[in-house]
Design a protein around this motif. Structure first.
Motif, PDB file in Angstrom:
ATOM      1  N   VAL A 120      -1.678  -1.248   0.496  1.00  0.00           N
ATOM      2  CA  VAL A 120      -1.850  -0.495  -0.749  1.00  0.00           C
ATOM      3  C   VAL A 120      -2.741   0.705  -0.428  1.00  0.00           C
ATOM      4  O   VAL A 120      -3.888   0.532   0.000  1.00  0.00           O
ATOM      5  N   SER A 121      -2.209   1.890  -0.598  1.00  0.00           N
ATOM      6  CA  SER A 121      -2.966   3.096  -0.277  1.00  0.00           C
ATOM      7  C   SER A 121      -4.134   3.255  -1.245  1.00  0.00           C
ATOM      8  O   SER A 121      -3.942   3.449  -2.453  1.00  0.00           O
ATOM      9  N   ALA A 122      -5.368   3.167  -0.716  1.00  0.00           N
ATOM     10  CA  ALA A 122      -6.569   3.206  -1.564  1.00  0.00           C
ATOM     11  C   ALA A 122      -6.796   4.561  -2.206  1.00  0.00           C
ATOM     12  O   ALA A 122      -7.472   4.654  -3.241  1.00  0.00           O
ATOM     13  N   ASN A 123      -6.248   5.606  -1.616  1.00  0.00           N
ATOM     14  CA  ASN A 123      -6.485   6.942  -2.153  1.00  0.00           C
ATOM     15  C   ASN A 123      -5.344   7.437  -3.038  1.00  0.00           C
ATOM     16  O   ASN A 123      -5.253   8.630  -3.335  1.00  0.00           O
ATOM     17  N   GLU A 124      -4.482   6.543  -3.451  1.00  0.00           N
ATOM     18  CA  GLU A 124      -3.403   6.897  -4.378  1.00  0.00           C
ATOM     19  C   GLU A 124      -3.607   6.164  -5.700  1.00  0.00           C
ATOM     20  O   GLU A 124      -4.053   5.008  -5.711  1.00  0.00           O
ATOM     21  N   PRO A 125      -3.269   6.800  -6.826  1.00  0.00           N
ATOM     22  CA  PRO A 125      -3.431   6.134  -8.125  1.00  0.00           C
ATOM     23  C   PRO A 125      -2.424   5.008  -8.340  1.00  0.00           C
ATOM     24  O   PRO A 125      -2.681   4.078  -9.110  1.00  0.00           O
ATOM     25  N   SER A 126      -1.293   5.091  -7.678  1.00  0.00           N
ATOM     26  CA  SER A 126      -0.282   4.029  -7.815  1.00  0.00           C
ATOM     27  C   SER A 126       0.524   3.916  -6.532  1.00  0.00           C
ATOM     28  O   SER A 126       0.658   4.879  -5.772  1.00  0.00           O
ATOM     29  N   ASN A 127       1.026   2.700  -6.306  1.00  0.00           N
ATOM     30  CA  ASN A 127       1.856   2.417  -5.137  1.00  0.00           C
ATOM     31  C   ASN A 127       3.067   1.610  -5.611  1.00  0.00           C
ATOM     32  O   ASN A 127       2.909   0.618  -6.342  1.00  0.00           O
ATOM     33  N   MET A 140      -1.385  -8.761   2.249  1.00  0.00           N
ATOM     34  CA  MET A 140      -1.446  -7.334   1.892  1.00  0.00           C
ATOM     35  C   MET A 140      -2.863  -6.806   2.107  1.00  0.00           C
ATOM     36  O   MET A 140      -3.848  -7.553   2.056  1.00  0.00           O
ATOM     37  N   THR A 141      -2.972  -5.503   2.373  1.00  0.00           N
ATOM     38  CA  THR A 141      -4.271  -4.866   2.616  1.00  0.00           C
ATOM     39  C   THR A 141      -4.434  -3.654   1.714  1.00  0.00           C
ATOM     40  O   THR A 141      -3.462  -3.150   1.125  1.00  0.00           O
ATOM     41  N   GLN A 142      -5.671  -3.182   1.616  1.00  0.00           N
ATOM     42  CA  GLN A 142      -5.965  -1.958   0.870  1.00  0.00           C
ATOM     43  C   GLN A 142      -6.791  -1.035   1.774  1.00  0.00           C
ATOM     44  O   GLN A 142      -7.981  -1.229   1.966  1.00  0.00           O
ATOM     45  N   TYR A 143      -6.083  -0.061   2.367  1.00  0.00           N
ATOM     46  CA  TYR A 143      -6.727   0.924   3.220  1.00  0.00           C
ATOM     47  C   TYR A 143      -6.276   2.312   2.804  1.00  0.00           C
ATOM     48  O   TYR A 143      -5.276   2.476   2.092  1.00  0.00           O
ATOM     49  N   ASP A 144      -7.020   3.317   3.274  1.00  0.00           N
ATOM     50  CA  ASP A 144      -6.548   4.689   3.113  1.00  0.00           C
ATOM     51  C   ASP A 144      -5.295   4.878   3.961  1.00  0.00           C
ATOM     52  O   ASP A 144      -5.099   4.206   4.976  1.00  0.00           O
ATOM     53  N   GLY A 145      -4.460   5.777   3.565  1.00  0.00           N
ATOM     54  CA  GLY A 145      -3.231   6.038   4.307  1.00  0.00           C
ATOM     55  C   GLY A 145      -2.013   5.730   3.461  1.00  0.00           C
ATOM     56  O   GLY A 145      -2.065   5.686   2.228  1.00  0.00           O
ATOM     57  N   SER A 146      -0.901   5.503   4.143  1.00  0.00           N
ATOM     58  CA  SER A 146       0.363   5.298   3.446  1.00  0.00           C
ATOM     59  C   SER A 146       0.471   3.883   2.888  1.00  0.00           C
ATOM     60  O   SER A 146      -0.195   2.963   3.360  1.00  0.00           O
ATOM     61  N   ASN A 147       1.316   3.760   1.894  1.00  0.00           N
ATOM     62  CA  ASN A 147       1.600   2.432   1.324  1.00  0.00           C
ATOM     63  C   ASN A 147       2.811   1.837   2.044  1.00  0.00           C
ATOM     64  O   ASN A 147       3.870   1.628   1.461  1.00  0.00           O
ATOM     65  N   MET A 159      14.089  -4.607  -7.521  1.00  0.00           N
ATOM     66  CA  MET A 159      12.952  -4.762  -8.411  1.00  0.00           C
ATOM     67  C   MET A 159      11.782  -3.964  -7.839  1.00  0.00           C
ATOM     68  O   MET A 159      11.497  -4.047  -6.642  1.00  0.00           O
ATOM     69  N   SER A 160      11.112  -3.197  -8.694  1.00  0.00           N
ATOM     70  CA  SER A 160       9.949  -2.421  -8.275  1.00  0.00           C
ATOM     71  C   SER A 160       8.673  -3.197  -8.563  1.00  0.00           C
ATOM     72  O   SER A 160       8.475  -3.703  -9.670  1.00  0.00           O
ATOM     73  N   MET A 161       7.828  -3.315  -7.547  1.00  0.00           N
ATOM     74  CA  MET A 161       6.495  -3.884  -7.713  1.00  0.00           C
ATOM     75  C   MET A 161       5.520  -2.699  -7.708  1.00  0.00           C
ATOM     76  O   MET A 161       5.413  -1.992  -6.696  1.00  0.00           O
ATOM     77  N   ILE A 162       4.813  -2.498  -8.832  1.00  0.00           N
ATOM     78  CA  ILE A 162       3.999  -1.303  -9.020  1.00  0.00           C
ATOM     79  C   ILE A 162       2.519  -1.670  -9.066  1.00  0.00           C
ATOM     80  O   ILE A 162       2.090  -2.441  -9.933  1.00  0.00           O
ATOM     81  N   PHE A 163       1.752  -1.126  -8.115  1.00  0.00           N
ATOM     82  CA  PHE A 163       0.296  -1.279  -8.104  1.00  0.00           C
ATOM     83  C   PHE A 163      -0.320  -0.037  -8.756  1.00  0.00           C
ATOM     84  O   PHE A 163      -0.167   1.075  -8.232  1.00  0.00           O
ATOM     85  N   SER A 164      -1.000  -0.215  -9.875  1.00  0.00           N
ATOM     86  CA  SER A 164      -1.668   0.903 -10.577  1.00  0.00           C
ATOM     87  C   SER A 164      -3.175   0.663 -10.560  1.00  0.00           C
ATOM     88  O   SER A 164      -3.647  -0.415 -10.944  1.00  0.00           O
ATOM     89  N   LYS A 165      -3.927   1.692 -10.122  1.00  0.00           N
ATOM     90  CA  LYS A 165      -5.381   1.549  -9.998  1.00  0.00           C
ATOM     91  C   LYS A 165      -6.013   1.398 -11.379  1.00  0.00           C
ATOM     92  O   LYS A 165      -5.681   2.134 -12.314  1.00  0.00           O
ATOM     93  N   VAL A 166      -6.950   0.435 -11.519  1.00  0.00           N
ATOM     94  CA  VAL A 166      -7.659   0.218 -12.768  1.00  0.00           C
ATOM     95  C   VAL A 166      -8.883   1.134 -12.807  1.00  0.00           C
ATOM     96  O   VAL A 166      -9.739   1.062 -11.917  1.00  0.00           O
TER      97      VAL A 166
END
Length: 406
Positions: free
Chosen positions: A179-186, A273-280, A202-209
């Motif tokens: 999960v790209s930490a520097n993006e608002p959604s993945n 799954m991980t949460q780092y800067d960079g691509s999703n 099916m789309s799995m959508i990660f949206s930053k809180v």
């Protein structure tokens, strides 16, 4: 007494004649699949009276009896192994690594026979397709159960493939992604299979809180054919980029009539799954669901399991070849069609698990050796000639004796 003079040479010619028959049989079967070479051995025939030394009333006698001829008997090298040669034929199988393992076949009367010749084929009788040996005997195996195990009792191997393998609804999914930490959604695109369809996106959508570090709201959207329930779900990562909670996401899918209808529950493991800067980056997705498939072909694997292959790359087990070993396999009776029959001298028989013992699309060649048998043939022919000469000489001696008496 005169006729007994012919007995050694007569038995010698008979024994050597039998030995020649054995050599000829070996040579004739040099290309016979699964043939085990035979060898003729000899033993003396002894007279019933001891040899008396000294004559008269001396009472002296030897401890041996008269040698009055020879007899022959055969030995089959049952456990010797021939070379395994590839054939490319679907139902050809060879046993490797051991000579004490045999395929089990049965005749129409239910009698059991054993063979190393795995040149099997199929035959349909009244709409049922059997795996058979070339002589028509049915090959025996352990029928596959629905749970992946095999039955304990061997029976005729029947090939009855299901033309269409139905799809399997997704119940478990494992995801490895960042999960790209520097993006608002993945957004991640996943394929989910229903009980009556071949999969939908099916789309799995990660949206930053907002206002909460390392926290995401995860929701799911089926692009067509169904509705997802169970979201959104909050997912938290730690400062090292690993998932804290939850480790899995449980959702439900209700399918439309156009997608075959029905519903299934899906548990999605996101613990890797991980949460780092960079691509999703979506690294890997694995699941237990799959689409429907059409039957392609049958084949044996290295464990002797007969499988059916489908266009969806899935396989179905039909049966596993029954392999039999014996306490004393070299005492098996040799019968026609490269078959052997058990007897009391073989000891107890037992089933082998067969794991890794089969070479598919291959056959075990004959163990007959042409060069070796040609050498034996020369020796046997000479021995026969010498015995024939002894017979002729004996006849001349008797004729001379008759002439002297007259």
């Amino acid at each position: 007494m005169a006729l007994s003079m012919f007995y050694p040479s007569v038995t010698g010619m008979e024994a050597q004649s039998h030995a020649m028959s054995t050599v000829s049989t070996n040579i004739a079967n040099v290309n016979t699949v699964g043939y085990k070479k035979q060898e003729t051995l000899f033993q003396t025939l002894l007279g019933s009276q001891p040899v008396v030394k000294g004559g008269g009333n001396s009472g002296l006698s030897s401890s041996r009896a008269d040698v009055s001829g020879v007899t022959a008997y055969d030995r089959t090298y049952v456990t010797s192994m021939g070379t395994i040669q590839s054939t490319g034929q679907t139902f050809d199988v060879a046993i490797n690594n051991t000579g004490n393992a045999f395929f089990l076949v049965k005749d129409s009367g239910g009698y059991s026979y054993y063979t190393r010749a795995g040149n099997f084929e199929t035959r349909s009788v009244d709409g049922t397709t059997y795996l058979i040996a070339p002589n028509g005997y049915t090959v025996q195996g352990f029928k596959a159960n629905a749970d992946g195990t095999f039955s304990a009792t061997p029976e005729d191997i029947i090939i009855d493939p299901q033309e269409i393998m139905p799809s399997k609804a997704t119940a478990q999914m494992d995801i490895v992604a960042n999960v790209s930490a520097n993006e608002p959604s993945n957004v991640y695109s996943l394929t989910v299979y229903g009980p009556n369809n071949d999969g939908r996106n099916m789309s799995m959508i990660f949206s930053k809180v907002e206002g909460r570090a390392n926290t995401w709201s995860v929701d799911f959207v089926m692009e067509d054919g169904g509705t997802v329930t169970g979201g959104p779900i909050e997912v938290m990562f730690d400062e090292n980029g690993s998932v804290v909670s939850p480790k899995s996401l449980d959702i439900g899918v209700q399918w439309t009539e156009e997608a075959g209808g029905g519903a299934n529950s899906v548990s999605i493991d996101i613990s890797k799954m991980t949460q780092y800067d960079g691509s999703n980056q979506l690294v890997n997705v694995s699941q237990d669901g799959y689409p429907s498939g059409r039957f392609v072909s049958c084949y044996f694997d290295e464990n002797g399991v007969l499988k059916g292959k489908y266009t969806n790359e899935k396989t179905v087990n039909y049966a596993q070849l029954a392999l039999v070993g014996f306490e004393a396999p070299n005492n098996l009776y040799n019968v026609s069609n490269t078959m052997f029959q058990a007897n009391a001298d073989c000891g107890e028989s037992y089933f082998l698990n067969g794991n890794g013992m089969i070479t598919p699309e291959a056959l075990e060649s004959s163990t007959a050796n042409v060069e070796e048998d040609f050498s034996k043939m020369i020796v046997v022919q000479r021995a026969y000639s010498v015995n024939a000469s002894a017979f002729t000489t004996t006849d001349e001696m008797l004729q001379l004796l008759v002439d002297l008496k007259t």
